[in-house]
Scaffold this motif. Structure first.
Motif, short mmCIF file in Angstrom:
data_model
loop_
_atom_site.label_atom_id
_atom_site.label_comp_id
_atom_site.label_asym_id
_atom_site.label_seq_id
_atom_site.Cartn_x
_atom_site.Cartn_y
_atom_site.Cartn_z
N ASP A 237 2.32 9.59 9.54
CA ASP A 237 1.09 8.78 9.62
C ASP A 237 0.53 8.51 8.22
OD1 ASP A 237 1.31 8.73 12.35
OD2 ASP A 237 -0.22 10.27 12.72
N LEU A 238 0.52 9.56 7.39
CA LEU A 238 0.00 9.40 6.03
C LEU A 238 0.88 8.44 5.23
CD1 LEU A 238 -0.79 13.18 5.40
CD2 LEU A 238 -2.51 11.34 5.46
N ASP A 239 2.17 8.55 5.44
CA ASP A 239 3.10 7.64 4.76
C ASP A 239 2.89 6.21 5.24
OD1 ASP A 239 5.57 7.08 3.15
OD2 ASP A 239 6.36 6.56 5.12
N ALA A 240 2.68 6.05 6.54
CA ALA A 240 2.45 4.70 7.08
C ALA A 240 1.19 4.07 6.47
CB ALA A 240 2.34 4.76 8.61
N ALA A 241 0.21 4.92 6.20
CA ALA A 241 -1.03 4.40 5.60
C ALA A 241 -0.80 3.88 4.18
CB ALA A 241 -2.10 5.50 5.59
N MET A 242 0.29 4.31 3.56
CA MET A 242 0.61 3.85 2.20
C MET A 242 1.42 2.55 2.20
SD MET A 242 -0.73 6.12 0.11
CE MET A 242 0.15 6.30 -1.47
N THR A 243 1.76 2.04 3.37
CA THR A 243 2.63 0.87 3.47
C THR A 243 2.19 -0.32 2.60
OG1 THR A 243 3.34 1.55 5.67
CG2 THR A 243 3.69 -0.76 5.09
N PRO A 244 0.92 -0.63 2.54
CA PRO A 244 0.57 -1.79 1.68
C PRO A 244 0.98 -1.59 0.21
CG PRO A 244 -1.27 -1.20 3.13
CD PRO A 244 -0.26 -0.10 3.27
N LEU A 245 0.89 -0.33 -0.27
CA LEU A 245 1.34 -0.08 -1.65
C LEU A 245 2.86 -0.16 -1.74
CD1 LEU A 245 0.41 0.63 -4.53
CD2 LEU A 245 0.63 3.05 -3.93
N TRP A 246 3.54 0.42 -0.74
CA TRP A 246 5.01 0.34 -0.76
C TRP A 246 5.47 -1.13 -0.73
CZ3 TRP A 246 4.02 4.56 -2.37
CH2 TRP A 246 3.90 5.77 -1.71
N ASP A 247 4.77 -1.95 0.01
CA ASP A 247 5.15 -3.37 0.08
C ASP A 247 5.01 -4.04 -1.29
OD1 ASP A 247 5.82 -3.12 2.74
OD2 ASP A 247 3.95 -3.99 3.48
N LEU A 248 3.94 -3.69 -2.00
CA LEU A 248 3.79 -4.23 -3.36
C LEU A 248 4.92 -3.74 -4.26
CD1 LEU A 248 -0.06 -3.69 -3.86
CD2 LEU A 248 1.11 -5.91 -3.93
#
Lengths: 297, 297
Positions: A237-248
């Motif tokens: 869940d915490l990793d999923a919350a970082m998705t916008p940064l991973w997408d960048l």
């Protein structure tokens, strides 16, 4: 815990256009990492643009970092170079300046054979006097380690850990198991590629070598602690919350994104080494808006 | 004839294990090339291991070569570097030391975008004061030029020619035609990759940037003269006679083969920059026997 488990934060090395180190800028990048209690700091990694800096600047960056962390956090230092003798010199420089270990990537121009890479690592491990982390980064070195070669290198005296690219979701279980089967028991397997690291740790990796943690250590630390506590749903869940940064990161490269965020986040005015170019202003504004919306800044 | 047509011979840069130039060794390598009347000499190419040498050594190698050729043959000089400012400095060094043109490869660690490569070439062409040859060598730089990018670069002031990898037999006609269609009329298209160069010239290339010619200029020159005279059957026969050498290059890399042959051919005792390793003794013996059987030595 060793220097090769948990969260390793990889900050940029702030420099001006001529490649001169911004010492105060480096201190300001490091202070929050120490304060957050990351398990190690990787200075002069690929994100720290080590390949573009002179030996003198690299040596000075390690000395500044060692003074800043004052023994509270192990320092892993990029010592890669095209020539074996230069990598040995960089290992010795780093050791004398206070590094805990060296990150050695098989930087290449002429493509290297497996034997050349093995002997390069053996020479630097033997002559450099610094424990080594095998730095597997095929996107920059264009050398592809086989699991068997990593297994052989892991048995060299002085080779302490490995930093592998995070495998894709389909391959992660198989890849981590294959690596685990080839290295000695207890040898620390760590992973980079921020958007693949959580699954790599869940699959058995013991360290995350993280670009994001160089700017945003706390959310990365929460993920690592969750994995370490066996709370895999929470880690995901915490990793999923970082998705916008991973997408960048995926769209513009993690180096360019964290470099572009440093100035708006009040961390000096670092300049990427040309030919590398800064993010277009619109992308930088989007990145800043994204990390603000995520509550990271 | 210009500096960018005909046969360009690329010798090794003889150095000791510490990377110090063997000046007398370089003179001995260059003398037969001048005597054979090659159309240009490429010093500090990939075969000249430029990426592994210091700025001082590179500058000295150009000065020694300029003195040795004494204006009789144009000197093309590898000026590639990871940093744009360093490539500009190397271009200026080379110009002052007597180079006719610079060979600029987009050397990379962090993968480069097309815009970064374009601006890198524009900066070095504009500030270096030396005509540039676009040096397309994806095996070492890991950057892939599109024909469209080569076309745009070819229109930059100061960009004088291009050295492309020799296309495979199936692709050669289409590739050469596509490149010809994208560059300005008369822009010199040249090719490397010795075993593909004859067909690339027959298909319309005007230069062969040759590793083999750095040791064996005469048979390479015969091929070029045959192509230039329109004697394509003869050119192909001469090229076919070189097959045993091309097979060695393909199996062990052209750099390692010519480097390994230098000592048995009485051209000093050059040492490859570690981590690059010399040929195994059995392969070197085989290479020597092959070139002797071919009548090259």
């Amino acid at each position: 815990m060793s220097a090769f488990t948990g969260l390793s934060a990889f900050p940029i090395t702030p420099c001006d256009a001529a490649g001169r180190l911004d010492e105060e800028g480096l201190r300001r990048l490091l202070a929050p990492l120490v304060e957050a209690g990351v398990d190690s700091i990787g200075v002069l990694g690929s994100t720290g643009t080590y390949a573009y800096l002179t030996r003198e600047t690299r040596c000075r960056a390690v000395a500044v970092a060692a003074e800043a962390v004052a023994g509270r956090v192990p320092l892993l230092v990029g010592i890669g170079a095209l020539r074996t003798d230069e990598a040995v010199r960089l290992a010795r420089d780093a050791r004398e300046a206070g590094a805990s270990a060296g990150l050695l990537a098989p930087v290449s121009y002429t493509p290297l054979t497996e034997k050349e890479v093995f002997d390069h690592f053996a020479a630097v491990a033997g002559e450099g006097g610094l424990p080594l982390v095998i730095y597997d980064n095929p996107a920059t070195t264009h050398f592809r380690f086989t699991p068997a070669l990593i297994g052989r290198l892991a048995r060299l005296p002085g080779v302490a850990a490995v930093k592998c690219p995070g495998p894709s979701p389909e391959a992660v279980a198989r890849t981590v198991a294959e690596l685990r089967g080839t290295v000695p028991g207890g040898f620390p397997l760590g992973f980079s590629g921020d958007w693949h690291a959580t699954e790599a740790m869940i699959a058995g990796g013991v360290a995350w070598y993280s670009v994001a943690a160089g700017l945003f250590p706390r959310p990365c630390q929460e993920i690592v602690r969750a994995v370490q506590a066996g709370e895999t749903d929470r880690a995901r869940d915490l990793d999923a919350a970082m998705t916008p940064l991973w997408d960048l990161f995926k769209a513009h490269s993690s180096l360019r994104i964290v470099h572009g965020l440093a100035e708006p986040l009040g961390l000096g005015r670092p300049v990427l080494p040309r030919p590398l170019q800064p993010l277009p202003e619109a992308v930088r504004a989007q990145a800043l808006a994204t990390v603000r919306a995520m509550g990271l800044a």
